[in-house]
Design a protein around this motif. Structure first.
Motif, PDB file in Angstrom:
ATOM      1  N   VAL A 188       0.151  -2.564   6.230  1.00  0.00           N
ATOM      2  CA  VAL A 188       0.383  -3.598   5.219  1.00  0.00           C
ATOM      3  C   VAL A 188      -0.669  -3.494   4.125  1.00  0.00           C
ATOM      4  CG1 VAL A 188       0.667  -6.062   4.797  1.00  0.00           C
ATOM      5  CG2 VAL A 188       1.343  -5.086   7.008  1.00  0.00           C
ATOM      6  N   THR A 189      -0.247  -3.266   2.906  1.00  0.00           N
ATOM      7  CA  THR A 189      -1.163  -3.157   1.777  1.00  0.00           C
ATOM      8  C   THR A 189      -1.189  -4.451   0.978  1.00  0.00           C
ATOM      9  OG1 THR A 189       0.503  -2.367   0.218  1.00  0.00           O
ATOM     10  CG2 THR A 189      -0.587  -0.708   1.597  1.00  0.00           C
ATOM     11  N   ARG A 190      -2.245  -4.605   0.201  1.00  0.00           N
ATOM     12  CA  ARG A 190      -2.321  -5.758  -0.693  1.00  0.00           C
ATOM     13  C   ARG A 190      -1.111  -5.809  -1.621  1.00  0.00           C
ATOM     14  NH1 ARG A 190      -6.291  -4.760  -5.291  1.00  0.00           N
ATOM     15  NH2 ARG A 190      -4.493  -3.497  -5.852  1.00  0.00           N
ATOM     16  N   ASP A 191      -0.776  -4.652  -2.209  1.00  0.00           N
ATOM     17  CA  ASP A 191       0.338  -4.632  -3.158  1.00  0.00           C
ATOM     18  C   ASP A 191       1.658  -5.016  -2.499  1.00  0.00           C
ATOM     19  OD1 ASP A 191      -1.610  -3.785  -4.875  1.00  0.00           O
ATOM     20  OD2 ASP A 191      -0.577  -1.966  -5.523  1.00  0.00           O
ATOM     21  N   THR A 196       4.475  -5.641  -5.358  1.00  0.00           N
ATOM     22  CA  THR A 196       4.427  -4.463  -6.225  1.00  0.00           C
ATOM     23  C   THR A 196       4.288  -3.185  -5.412  1.00  0.00           C
ATOM     24  OG1 THR A 196       2.058  -4.842  -6.498  1.00  0.00           O
ATOM     25  CG2 THR A 196       3.513  -5.687  -8.220  1.00  0.00           C
ATOM     26  N   GLY A 197       4.447  -3.302  -4.107  1.00  0.00           N
ATOM     27  CA  GLY A 197       4.388  -2.140  -3.223  1.00  0.00           C
ATOM     28  C   GLY A 197       5.234  -2.396  -2.000  1.00  0.00           C
ATOM     29  N   LEU A 198       5.325  -1.400  -1.155  1.00  0.00           N
ATOM     30  CA  LEU A 198       6.037  -1.499   0.112  1.00  0.00           C
ATOM     31  C   LEU A 198       5.049  -1.240   1.237  1.00  0.00           C
ATOM     32  CD1 LEU A 198       9.193   0.645  -0.792  1.00  0.00           C
ATOM     33  CD2 LEU A 198       8.941  -1.838  -1.000  1.00  0.00           C
ATOM     34  N   ALA A 199       5.389  -1.698   2.424  1.00  0.00           N
ATOM     35  CA  ALA A 199       4.547  -1.384   3.578  1.00  0.00           C
ATOM     36  C   ALA A 199       4.567   0.131   3.801  1.00  0.00           C
ATOM     37  CB  ALA A 199       5.068  -2.108   4.811  1.00  0.00           C
ATOM     38  N   LEU A 200       3.458   0.651   4.274  1.00  0.00           N
ATOM     39  CA  LEU A 200       3.341   2.084   4.507  1.00  0.00           C
ATOM     40  C   LEU A 200       4.126   2.489   5.760  1.00  0.00           C
ATOM     41  CD1 LEU A 200      -0.513   2.463   3.986  1.00  0.00           C
ATOM     42  CD2 LEU A 200       1.290   2.785   2.273  1.00  0.00           C
ATOM     43  N   THR A 201       4.576   3.706   5.754  1.00  0.00           N
ATOM     44  CA  THR A 201       5.154   4.256   6.960  1.00  0.00           C
ATOM     45  C   THR A 201       4.014   4.789   7.826  1.00  0.00           C
ATOM     46  OG1 THR A 201       5.409   6.467   6.008  1.00  0.00           O
ATOM     47  CG2 THR A 201       7.249   4.924   5.729  1.00  0.00           C
ATOM     48  N   PRO A 202       4.218   4.931   9.138  1.00  0.00           N
ATOM     49  CA  PRO A 202       3.136   5.453   9.988  1.00  0.00           C
ATOM     50  C   PRO A 202       2.626   6.807   9.523  1.00  0.00           C
ATOM     51  CG  PRO A 202       4.852   4.482  11.333  1.00  0.00           C
ATOM     52  CD  PRO A 202       5.382   4.505   9.922  1.00  0.00           C
ATOM     53  N   GLU A 203       3.528   7.645   9.002  1.00  0.00           N
ATOM     54  CA  GLU A 203       3.137   8.982   8.565  1.00  0.00           C
ATOM     55  C   GLU A 203       2.178   8.910   7.379  1.00  0.00           C
ATOM     56  OE1 GLU A 203       6.242   7.957   8.882  1.00  0.00           O
ATOM     57  OE2 GLU A 203       6.798   8.924  10.779  1.00  0.00           O
ATOM     58  N   VAL A 204       2.452   7.991   6.453  1.00  0.00           N
ATOM     59  CA  VAL A 204       1.606   7.867   5.274  1.00  0.00           C
ATOM     60  C   VAL A 204       0.264   7.247   5.639  1.00  0.00           C
ATOM     61  CG1 VAL A 204       1.353   6.697   3.046  1.00  0.00           C
ATOM     62  CG2 VAL A 204       3.556   7.694   3.693  1.00  0.00           C
ATOM     63  N   ALA A 205       0.289   6.283   6.547  1.00  0.00           N
ATOM     64  CA  ALA A 205      -0.950   5.600   6.917  1.00  0.00           C
ATOM     65  C   ALA A 205      -1.862   6.475   7.761  1.00  0.00           C
ATOM     66  CB  ALA A 205      -0.614   4.321   7.687  1.00  0.00           C
ATOM     67  N   ALA A 206      -1.298   7.459   8.449  1.00  0.00           N
ATOM     68  CA  ALA A 206      -2.101   8.290   9.350  1.00  0.00           C
ATOM     69  C   ALA A 206      -3.130   9.113   8.601  1.00  0.00           C
ATOM     70  CB  ALA A 206      -1.178   9.208  10.129  1.00  0.00           C
TER      71      ALA A 206
END
Length: 206
Positions: A188-191, A196-206
């Motif tokens: 979960v990002t601030r944006d 103005t953003g979407l939650a990250l996928t596990p792959e992106v957050a890794a």
């Protein structure tokens, strides 16, 4: 419109940063501000009274149906039960993204913002271009943040005021069924909580 995380014109951000640094230096030289104390305050709002709090709220909403319902009915009370209260956190409403509806938050008059769950407002949130364009052309603004929604997804813009502030509950990413709340909060990002953003996928957050 400048953002603090895109390769656009950063003139407004740079000018604001320069002004703040100059003011901080002047106050420190006059002995009116302790730089270490100031850093501690900023650190508190960035990490403790900040986006991490909101991320925990979102993760709990994703994993606890009862809490989600409470959050939808009375966000102030639900969030307060987690200990996240204080300045600009007294009147909160949670809005939930769905495949058919995407929420986005702006404060058209000034910079009302839920500090207790999102920390310090980013410079772009307070900028005149964002405040004006988010209402007039939200899809264009979202695109500049790298968010392109399906054509059938509607966008609703919420205007924060001193009487009501908003937190967006982004959709839970696919493939996260086995993650615990702490791991989910990392997505979960601030944006994503401003819309103005979407939650990250596990792959992106890794």
């Amino acid at each position: 419109m400048p953002h603090d995380h895109h390769d656009h014109d950063h003139s407004e951000l740079d000018d604001m940063t320069a002004r703040v640094m100059a003011l901080e230096t002047l106050l420190a030289q006059k002995g009116l501000v302790d730089p270490a104390a100031l850093d501690a305050v900023i650190e508190t709002y960035e990490t403790k009274v900040g986006p991490r709090n909101g991320a925990q709220v979102v993760a709990r909403a994703w994993t606890n149906p009862e809490f989600r319902d409470w959050l939808e009915r009375d966000a102030t009370a639900a969030i307060g039960s987690m200990g996240f209260t204080g300045r600009q956190g007294e009147h909160l409403q949670a809005v939930f993204n769905t495949p058919d509806l995407h929420h986005m938050v702006v404060c058209t008059l000034c910079s009302c913002y839920p500090w207790s769950v999102l920390g310090l407002p980013p410079v772009w949130y307070k900028s005149a271009p964002y405040r004006a364009r988010a209402v007039r052309e939200p899809r264009a603004v979202l695109a500049e943040f790298g968010v392109t929604l399906p054509e059938g997804t509607k966008v609703r813009v919420w205007d924060s005021t001193a009487e009501m502030r908003y937190i967006v509950i982004p959709m839970r990413p696919a493939g996260t069924e086995g993650l615990d709340p702490e791991a989910l909060a990392d997505l979960v990002t601030r944006d994503s909580m401003i819309g103005t953003g979407l939650a990250l996928t596990p792959e992106v957050a890794a």
